[in-house]
Design an enzyme around this catalytic site. Structure first.
Site, mmCIF file in Angstrom:
data_model
loop_
_atom_site.group_PDB
_atom_site.id
_atom_site.type_symbol
_atom_site.label_atom_id
_atom_site.label_comp_id
_atom_site.label_asym_id
_atom_site.label_seq_id
_atom_site.Cartn_x
_atom_site.Cartn_y
_atom_site.Cartn_z
ATOM 1 N N GLY A 1 3.262 -39.649 -6.761
ATOM 2 C CA GLY A 1 2.140 -38.736 -6.889
ATOM 3 C C GLY A 1 1.731 -38.569 -8.342
ATOM 4 N N CYS A 2 0.527 -38.060 -8.551
ATOM 5 C CA CYS A 2 -0.013 -37.950 -9.910
ATOM 6 C C CYS A 2 0.720 -36.885 -10.734
ATOM 7 C CB CYS A 2 -1.507 -37.669 -9.856
ATOM 8 S SG CYS A 2 -1.984 -36.295 -8.779
ATOM 9 N N TYR A 3 0.857 -35.673 -10.192
ATOM 10 C CA TYR A 3 1.603 -34.635 -10.908
ATOM 11 C C TYR A 3 3.047 -35.072 -11.127
ATOM 12 C CZ TYR A 3 -1.981 -30.977 -10.142
ATOM 13 O OH TYR A 3 -3.123 -30.209 -10.151
ATOM 14 N N THR A 4 3.598 -35.728 -10.120
ATOM 15 C CA THR A 4 4.993 -36.160 -10.189
ATOM 16 C C THR A 4 5.207 -37.141 -11.327
ATOM 17 O OG1 THR A 4 4.964 -36.013 -7.789
ATOM 18 C CG2 THR A 4 6.892 -37.004 -8.783
ATOM 19 N N CYS B 1 3.476 -37.585 -14.099
ATOM 20 C CA CYS B 1 3.380 -36.944 -15.412
ATOM 21 C C CYS B 1 4.598 -36.059 -15.684
ATOM 22 C CB CYS B 1 2.090 -36.124 -15.478
ATOM 23 S SG CYS B 1 1.615 -35.662 -17.158
#
Length: 342
Positions: free
Chosen positions: A146-149, A151
């Site tokens: 995932g994107c938040y993950t 980063c």
């Protein structure tokens, strides 16, 4: 010789970025665009700025002659679709969350569905290249993070690996552009709703929380629990996270800089910024880079880590291509040698 790839879900934002990157990849030919709702429609009718003269089709996947299939589909779709026979024919990179978590119960808790394909779930490789490069090279099914993950883990990984922080003191404050919510029409994503407005969402319930915890627990070699709060900000793309953790010992900033350098100096897409240069989303916009920096608050004995990525590139399509490059023994940055587009 080029590999033949197909994409399911090319009409979404991440899918379109995937098309854009692959069109400029010297070792890839896009051979199939799958859709059940847009059959016969030319891709250029949907995205006139994208030079791909190919129509959507709805074929049985077993009929396809592909080396690799990308799935940029909604959650729960690929969990029902994939099977061992298909994986014997082609490799799969799944951009959805359906194979990211190892514990099937997490899908019931966080995604509200019972995972129907638990054997494949255990065999899937988590596609965070900077942590699992060797596993990805041998994989037939890769779960794109995932994107938040992405980063969050990249920003905190060295601190967990070296065990210099109190693991359960970690708080992650994250901000994302609106494209992270997808392309489907929703009232809360309309221009007048998001313009000149910042809001938190998914309080104590965001689905990337167990993903972050699972892989940082693996790094730490113990189960960790952290606080994660995302916010929606009025811009198209980009993620900025601010993470806070209590230090276990009295360290100086150069000590921590040496630790980050140790783990990231040979990574092509992670940029540890110079002291006093704090990550900004515009510096990574439309690129596959992750920018990281930190500071120590000697008064509170906390380390503050900042990370920035483009949610559609390093947080989705670019990372998927990076995974593809590893799976087919291409240069890791093949097709990804582009910088921020201001």
């Amino acid at each position: 010789m080029k590999i033949k790839v197909g994409i399911l879900g090319a009409s979404g934002y991440a899918g379109n970025e995937l098309v854009r990157i692959l069109l400029n990849h010297p070792k890839v030919e896009i051979s199939y665009l799958g859709s059940s709702s847009s059959v016969g429609q030319n891709y250029q009718d949907l995205y006139p700025d994208t030079p791909l003269n190919l129509c959507f089709e709805n074929k049985n996947l077993d009929e396809l002659e592909l080396d690799l299939l990308f799935l940029a589909t909604p959650h729960e779709f690929s969990a029902k679709l994939l099977n061992e026979n298909l994986l014997k024919k082609m490799k799969i990179i799944d951009l959805s969350a359906d194979f990211r978590l190892k514990n099937p119960k997490d899908y019931e808790l966080w995604y509200k569905f019972t995972h129907p394909n638990q054997e494949l779930l255990q065999n899937a490789i988590y596609g965070l290249c900077e942590l699992y490069k060797e596993e990805i090279k041998k994989a037939s099914l890769v779960a794109n993070p995932g994107c938040y993950t992405t980063c969050s883990i990249l920003s905190l990984y060295p601190l967990f690996k070296e065990k210099i922080i109190d693991f359960n003191s970690v708080i992650i404050d994250a901000k994302s552009g609106v494209s992270g919510a997808g392309r489907s029409a929703k009232v809360e994503n309309l221009f007048c709703e998001v313009n000149e407005n910042i809001k938190a969402y998914g309080l104590a319930s965001h689905r990337h929380t167990p993903e972050i915890e699972e892989h940082l627990s693996y790094v730490a070699k113990e189960k960790i629990t952290l606080q994660f709060t995302p916010h929606l900000v009025p811009m198209q793309r980009g993620i900025l996270i601010s993470a806070y953790a209590n230090l276990k010992e009295n360290l100086q900033e150069q000590d921590i800089r040496d630790i980050y350098t140790k783990y990231y100096q040979n990574n092509k897409f992670i940029r540890l910024l110079p002291p006093q240069s704090l990550p900004q989303t515009r510096w990574v916009k439309s690129s596959n880079f992750a920018d990281i920096n930190f500071s120590i608050d000697q008064r509170t004995k906390r380390v503050i880590v900042l990370g920035a990525i483009d949610n559609l590139i390093k947080g989705a399509a670019g990372q998927a291509v990076q995974n593809m490059n590893l799976m087919f023994d291409f240069d890791e940055d093949e097709g990804l040698k582009f910088f921020a587009n201001l």
